[in-house]
Design a protein around this motif. Structure first.
Motif, mmCIF file in Angstrom:
data_model
loop_
_atom_site.group_PDB
_atom_site.id
_atom_site.type_symbol
_atom_site.label_atom_id
_atom_site.label_comp_id
_atom_site.label_asym_id
_atom_site.label_seq_id
_atom_site.Cartn_x
_atom_site.Cartn_y
_atom_site.Cartn_z
ATOM 1 N N LYS A 1 32.532 75.797 28.145
ATOM 2 C CA LYS A 1 33.736 76.616 28.251
ATOM 3 C C LYS A 1 34.885 75.870 27.591
ATOM 4 O O LYS A 1 35.138 74.697 27.882
ATOM 5 C CB LYS A 1 34.077 76.877 29.715
ATOM 6 N N THR A 2 35.584 76.555 26.694
ATOM 7 C CA THR A 2 36.790 76.013 26.076
ATOM 8 C C THR A 2 37.972 76.775 26.648
ATOM 9 O O THR A 2 38.045 78.000 26.539
ATOM 10 C CB THR A 2 36.757 76.156 24.545
ATOM 11 N N GLU A 3 38.875 76.034 27.284
ATOM 12 C CA GLU A 3 40.028 76.651 27.934
ATOM 13 C C GLU A 3 41.116 76.950 26.917
ATOM 14 O O GLU A 3 41.493 76.084 26.127
ATOM 15 C CB GLU A 3 40.580 75.727 29.016
ATOM 16 N N ALA A 4 41.625 78.168 26.955
ATOM 17 C CA ALA A 4 42.670 78.582 26.021
ATOM 18 C C ALA A 4 43.975 77.844 26.281
ATOM 19 O O ALA A 4 44.710 77.529 25.348
ATOM 20 C CB ALA A 4 42.899 80.087 26.112
ATOM 21 N N LYS A 5 44.276 77.557 27.541
ATOM 22 C CA LYS A 5 45.584 76.977 27.855
ATOM 23 C C LYS A 5 45.747 75.544 27.383
ATOM 24 O O LYS A 5 46.855 75.110 27.129
ATOM 25 C CB LYS A 5 45.878 77.092 29.350
ATOM 26 N N ASN A 6 44.639 74.789 27.234
ATOM 27 C CA ASN A 6 44.793 73.394 26.794
ATOM 28 C C ASN A 6 43.814 72.984 25.695
ATOM 29 O O ASN A 6 43.861 71.858 25.225
ATOM 30 C CB ASN A 6 44.684 72.439 27.981
ATOM 31 N N GLY A 7 42.894 73.869 25.305
ATOM 32 C CA GLY A 7 41.944 73.566 24.246
ATOM 33 C C GLY A 7 40.818 72.637 24.653
ATOM 34 O O GLY A 7 39.994 72.250 23.823
ATOM 35 N N THR B 1 35.532 79.068 37.325
ATOM 36 C CA THR B 1 36.453 80.148 36.966
ATOM 37 C C THR B 1 36.684 80.213 35.459
ATOM 38 O O THR B 1 36.570 79.219 34.749
ATOM 39 C CB THR B 1 37.813 79.989 37.663
ATOM 40 N N VAL B 2 37.024 81.413 35.014
ATOM 41 C CA VAL B 2 37.328 81.680 33.608
ATOM 42 C C VAL B 2 38.750 82.200 33.542
ATOM 43 O O VAL B 2 39.153 83.035 34.354
ATOM 44 C CB VAL B 2 36.357 82.730 33.024
ATOM 45 N N GLY B 3 39.508 81.718 32.585
ATOM 46 C CA GLY B 3 40.879 82.177 32.386
ATOM 47 C C GLY B 3 40.981 83.083 31.179
ATOM 48 O O GLY B 3 40.068 83.145 30.351
ATOM 49 N N PRO B 4 42.097 83.786 31.041
ATOM 50 C CA PRO B 4 42.284 84.634 29.871
ATOM 51 C C PRO B 4 42.333 83.788 28.603
ATOM 52 O O PRO B 4 42.949 82.734 28.572
ATOM 53 C CB PRO B 4 43.621 85.320 30.136
ATOM 54 N N GLY B 5 41.625 84.237 27.577
ATOM 55 C CA GLY B 5 41.578 83.513 26.310
ATOM 56 C C GLY B 5 40.497 82.453 26.240
ATOM 57 O O GLY B 5 40.232 81.908 25.167
ATOM 58 N N ASP B 6 39.856 82.138 27.359
ATOM 59 C CA ASP B 6 38.795 81.131 27.361
ATOM 60 C C ASP B 6 37.603 81.592 26.532
ATOM 61 O O ASP B 6 37.347 82.793 26.391
ATOM 62 C CB ASP B 6 38.321 80.832 28.785
ATOM 63 N N ILE B 7 36.866 80.621 26.004
ATOM 64 C CA ILE B 7 35.669 80.894 25.209
ATOM 65 C C ILE B 7 34.472 80.273 25.910
ATOM 66 O O ILE B 7 34.467 79.077 26.206
ATOM 67 C CB ILE B 7 35.799 80.321 23.782
ATOM 68 N N ILE B 8 33.463 81.094 26.164
ATOM 69 C CA ILE B 8 32.234 80.642 26.811
ATOM 70 C C ILE B 8 31.122 80.710 25.766
ATOM 71 O O ILE B 8 30.970 81.728 25.081
ATOM 72 C CB ILE B 8 31.887 81.553 28.006
ATOM 73 N N VAL B 9 30.336 79.632 25.666
ATOM 74 C CA VAL B 9 29.210 79.605 24.734
ATOM 75 C C VAL B 9 27.965 79.247 25.519
ATOM 76 O O VAL B 9 27.911 78.203 26.185
ATOM 77 C CB VAL B 9 29.436 78.592 23.584
ATOM 78 N N VAL B 10 26.949 80.103 25.433
ATOM 79 C CA VAL B 10 25.667 79.866 26.081
ATOM 80 C C VAL B 10 24.708 79.353 25.015
ATOM 81 O O VAL B 10 24.421 80.052 24.030
ATOM 82 C CB VAL B 10 25.115 81.158 26.733
ATOM 83 N N ASP B 11 24.223 78.127 25.195
ATOM 84 C CA ASP B 11 23.312 77.522 24.232
ATOM 85 C C ASP B 11 21.895 78.054 24.403
ATOM 86 O O ASP B 11 21.533 78.615 25.437
ATOM 87 C CB ASP B 11 23.295 75.999 24.382
ATOM 88 N N GLN B 12 21.071 77.778 23.387
ATOM 89 C CA GLN B 12 19.683 78.174 23.409
ATOM 90 C C GLN B 12 18.868 77.132 24.167
ATOM 91 O O GLN B 12 19.124 75.934 24.080
ATOM 92 C CB GLN B 12 19.190 78.299 21.975
ATOM 93 N N SER B 13 17.877 77.589 24.885
ATOM 94 C CA SER B 13 16.974 76.695 25.605
ATOM 95 C C SER B 13 15.924 76.182 24.625
ATOM 96 O O SER B 13 15.566 76.866 23.667
ATOM 97 C CB SER B 13 16.287 77.461 26.735
ATOM 98 N N PHE B 14 15.426 74.984 24.861
ATOM 99 C CA PHE B 14 14.410 74.415 23.963
ATOM 100 C C PHE B 14 13.002 74.784 24.392
ATOM 101 O O PHE B 14 12.041 74.393 23.770
ATOM 102 C CB PHE B 14 14.559 72.892 23.897
ATOM 103 N N PHE B 15 12.842 75.514 25.471
ATOM 104 C CA PHE B 15 11.494 75.864 25.965
ATOM 105 C C PHE B 15 11.225 77.316 25.801
ATOM 106 O O PHE B 15 11.989 78.177 25.940
ATOM 107 C CB PHE B 15 11.350 75.471 27.436
#
Length: 163
Positions: free
Chosen positions: A132-138, A149-163
Protein backbone atom coordinates in the motif's frame (compact mmCIF):
# COMPACT_ATOMS: atom_id res chain seq x y z
CA UNK A 1 -21.52 7.10 -8.41
CA UNK A 2 -23.36 8.68 -5.49
CA UNK A 3 -22.32 7.63 -2.00
CA UNK A 4 -24.21 8.31 1.21
CA UNK A 5 -23.17 11.11 3.51
CA UNK A 6 -21.10 10.46 6.61
CA UNK A 7 -23.07 8.82 9.35
CA UNK A 8 -21.36 10.48 12.30
CA UNK A 9 -19.82 13.79 13.27
CA UNK A 10 -16.58 12.11 14.38
CA UNK A 11 -16.02 10.66 10.90
CA UNK A 12 -16.74 14.05 9.35
CA UNK A 13 -14.14 15.76 11.52
CA UNK A 14 -11.50 13.14 10.66
CA UNK A 15 -11.93 13.11 6.86
CA UNK A 16 -9.69 15.71 5.23
CA UNK A 17 -10.89 17.29 1.99
CA UNK A 18 -8.67 17.47 -1.07
CA UNK A 19 -8.83 17.75 -4.85
CA UNK A 20 -11.18 15.25 -6.44
CA UNK A 21 -13.79 15.37 -3.67
CA UNK A 22 -17.29 16.50 -4.64
CA UNK A 23 -19.00 18.44 -1.88
CA UNK A 24 -22.48 19.81 -1.33
CA UNK A 25 -22.95 23.17 0.37
CA UNK A 26 -26.46 24.03 1.54
CA UNK A 27 -27.44 27.34 3.10
CA UNK A 28 -30.89 27.19 4.64
CA UNK A 29 -33.28 29.52 2.83
CA UNK A 30 -30.65 30.69 0.34
CA UNK A 31 -30.84 28.73 -2.93
CA UNK A 32 -28.29 31.02 -4.62
CA UNK A 33 -25.70 30.07 -2.00
CA UNK A 34 -26.43 26.32 -2.13
CA UNK A 35 -24.41 24.27 -4.63
CA UNK A 36 -22.48 21.11 -5.45
CA UNK A 37 -18.78 21.60 -6.14
CA UNK A 38 -15.97 19.40 -7.45
CA UNK A 39 -12.80 20.55 -5.72
CA UNK A 40 -10.16 21.68 -8.21
CA UNK A 41 -6.62 20.49 -8.61
CA UNK A 42 -5.51 22.54 -5.62
CA UNK A 43 -8.58 21.91 -3.46
CA UNK A 44 -9.93 25.42 -4.01
CA UNK A 45 -13.26 26.74 -5.24
CA UNK A 46 -15.01 30.07 -5.81
CA UNK A 47 -17.96 30.81 -3.56
CA UNK A 48 -20.43 33.71 -3.92
CA UNK A 49 -19.60 36.78 -1.79
CA UNK A 50 -16.56 35.07 -0.22
CA UNK A 51 -14.35 34.59 -3.27
CA UNK A 52 -11.84 31.75 -3.50
CA UNK A 53 -11.95 29.34 -0.56
CA UNK A 54 -9.33 26.75 0.32
CA UNK A 55 -10.93 23.39 1.19
CA UNK A 56 -7.84 21.17 0.89
CA UNK A 57 -6.53 20.08 4.25
CA UNK A 58 -9.73 20.99 6.08
CA UNK A 59 -12.46 18.78 7.48
CA UNK A 60 -16.06 19.16 6.37
CA UNK A 61 -16.85 20.76 9.75
CA UNK A 62 -14.00 23.26 9.45
CA UNK A 63 -15.15 24.30 5.96
CA UNK A 64 -18.71 24.66 7.20
CA UNK A 65 -17.59 27.00 9.99
CA UNK A 66 -15.49 29.10 7.55
CA UNK A 67 -18.49 29.61 5.26
CA UNK A 68 -20.83 30.41 8.18
CA UNK A 69 -18.38 32.97 9.57
CA UNK A 70 -17.87 34.56 6.14
CA UNK A 71 -21.58 34.93 5.47
CA UNK A 72 -22.49 36.14 8.97
CA UNK A 73 -22.95 39.88 9.38
CA UNK A 74 -22.58 41.54 5.98
CA UNK A 75 -24.64 38.97 4.07
CA UNK A 76 -26.81 37.01 6.50
CA UNK A 77 -27.74 37.49 10.16
CA UNK A 78 -27.51 33.86 11.26
CA UNK A 79 -26.58 31.55 8.35
CA UNK A 80 -27.35 27.83 8.69
CA UNK A 81 -24.78 26.03 6.57
CA UNK A 82 -24.24 22.31 6.00
CA UNK A 83 -21.36 20.82 4.04
CA UNK A 84 -21.35 17.15 3.01
CA UNK A 85 -19.12 14.98 0.86
CA UNK A 86 -21.25 13.51 -1.91
CA UNK A 87 -18.42 11.82 -3.82
CA UNK A 88 -15.03 10.95 -2.39
CA UNK A 89 -11.79 10.98 -4.33
CA UNK A 90 -10.57 7.65 -5.62
CA UNK A 91 -8.30 4.95 -4.25
CA UNK A 92 -6.57 2.53 -6.63
CA UNK A 93 -6.18 -1.25 -6.72
CA UNK A 94 -3.71 -2.82 -9.16
CA UNK A 95 -2.04 -6.15 -9.76
CA UNK A 96 -3.66 -9.53 -9.27
CA UNK A 97 -7.28 -8.48 -8.79
CA UNK A 98 -10.13 -9.18 -11.19
CA UNK A 99 -10.97 -5.53 -11.94
CA UNK A 100 -7.96 -3.28 -11.34
CA UNK A 101 -8.62 0.45 -11.39
CA UNK A 102 -9.74 3.48 -9.43
CA UNK A 103 -12.75 3.40 -7.10
CA UNK A 104 -14.51 5.99 -4.97
CA UNK A 105 -13.23 5.99 -1.41
CA UNK A 106 -15.60 5.01 1.39
CA UNK A 107 -15.16 5.73 5.11
CA UNK A 108 -13.99 2.67 7.05
CA UNK A 109 -12.32 1.11 4.00
CA UNK A 110 -9.80 -1.69 4.59
CA UNK A 111 -7.43 -3.53 2.24
CA UNK A 112 -9.79 -6.53 2.23
CA UNK A 113 -12.82 -4.40 1.35
CA UNK A 114 -10.85 -2.56 -1.35
CA UNK A 115 -9.83 -5.86 -2.96
CA UNK A 116 -13.44 -7.05 -2.82
CA UNK A 117 -14.58 -3.83 -4.54
CA UNK A 118 -11.98 -4.54 -7.24
CA UNK A 119 -13.55 -7.95 -7.92
CA UNK A 120 -11.47 -10.03 -5.51
CA UNK A 121 -8.18 -11.85 -5.93
CA UNK A 122 -7.26 -13.59 -9.19
CA UNK A 123 -6.19 -17.24 -9.08
CA UNK A 124 -2.53 -16.15 -9.25
CA UNK A 125 -2.76 -13.56 -6.45
CA UNK A 126 -0.62 -13.72 -3.35
CA UNK A 127 -2.71 -13.21 -0.22
CA UNK A 128 0.37 -12.02 1.69
CA UNK A 129 2.33 -9.92 -0.79
CA UNK A 130 0.17 -6.82 -0.82
CA UNK A 131 1.63 -3.33 -0.72
CA UNK A 132 0.00 0.00 0.00
CA UNK A 133 1.31 3.43 -0.97
CA UNK A 134 -0.27 6.20 1.09
CA UNK A 135 -1.33 9.28 -0.84
CA UNK A 136 -0.85 11.64 2.09
CA UNK A 137 2.88 10.95 2.56
CA UNK A 138 3.99 8.75 -0.37
CA UNK A 139 5.18 6.02 2.00
CA UNK A 140 4.95 2.44 0.72
CA UNK A 141 4.27 -0.44 3.11
CA UNK A 142 4.87 -4.04 2.02
CA UNK A 143 3.10 -7.20 3.13
CA UNK A 144 0.14 -5.35 4.64
CA UNK A 145 -2.76 -7.23 6.20
CA UNK A 146 -6.30 -7.28 4.90
CA UNK A 147 -7.58 -5.39 7.94
CA UNK A 148 -5.30 -2.37 7.44
CA UNK A 149 -7.12 0.86 6.66
CA UNK A 150 -7.09 2.52 3.26
CA UNK A 151 -7.22 6.28 2.75
CA UNK A 152 -8.42 8.31 -0.21
CA UNK A 153 -5.82 8.37 -2.98
CA UNK A 154 -3.97 5.32 -1.63
CA UNK A 155 -2.64 2.75 -4.10
CA UNK A 156 -2.90 -0.97 -3.34
CA UNK A 157 -0.89 -3.49 -5.37
CA UNK A 158 -1.50 -7.23 -5.08
CA UNK A 159 1.55 -9.22 -6.19
CA UNK A 160 1.53 -12.54 -7.99
CA UNK A 161 2.07 -15.73 -6.02
CA UNK A 162 4.98 -17.96 -7.02
CA UNK A 163 2.99 -21.18 -6.55
Amino acid sequence: MFLPFFSGAAETEQYVLDDGDRISIKVYGEEDLSMDILLSTRGRFDYPYLGRLEAAGKSVGQLQRIIEKGLRGDYLIDPKVTVNVIQFRKFYVNGEVNQPGGYDYQPGLTIGKAIAIAGGFTDRASRKKIQKTEAKNGRTQKNVGLSQTVGPGDIIVVDQSFF
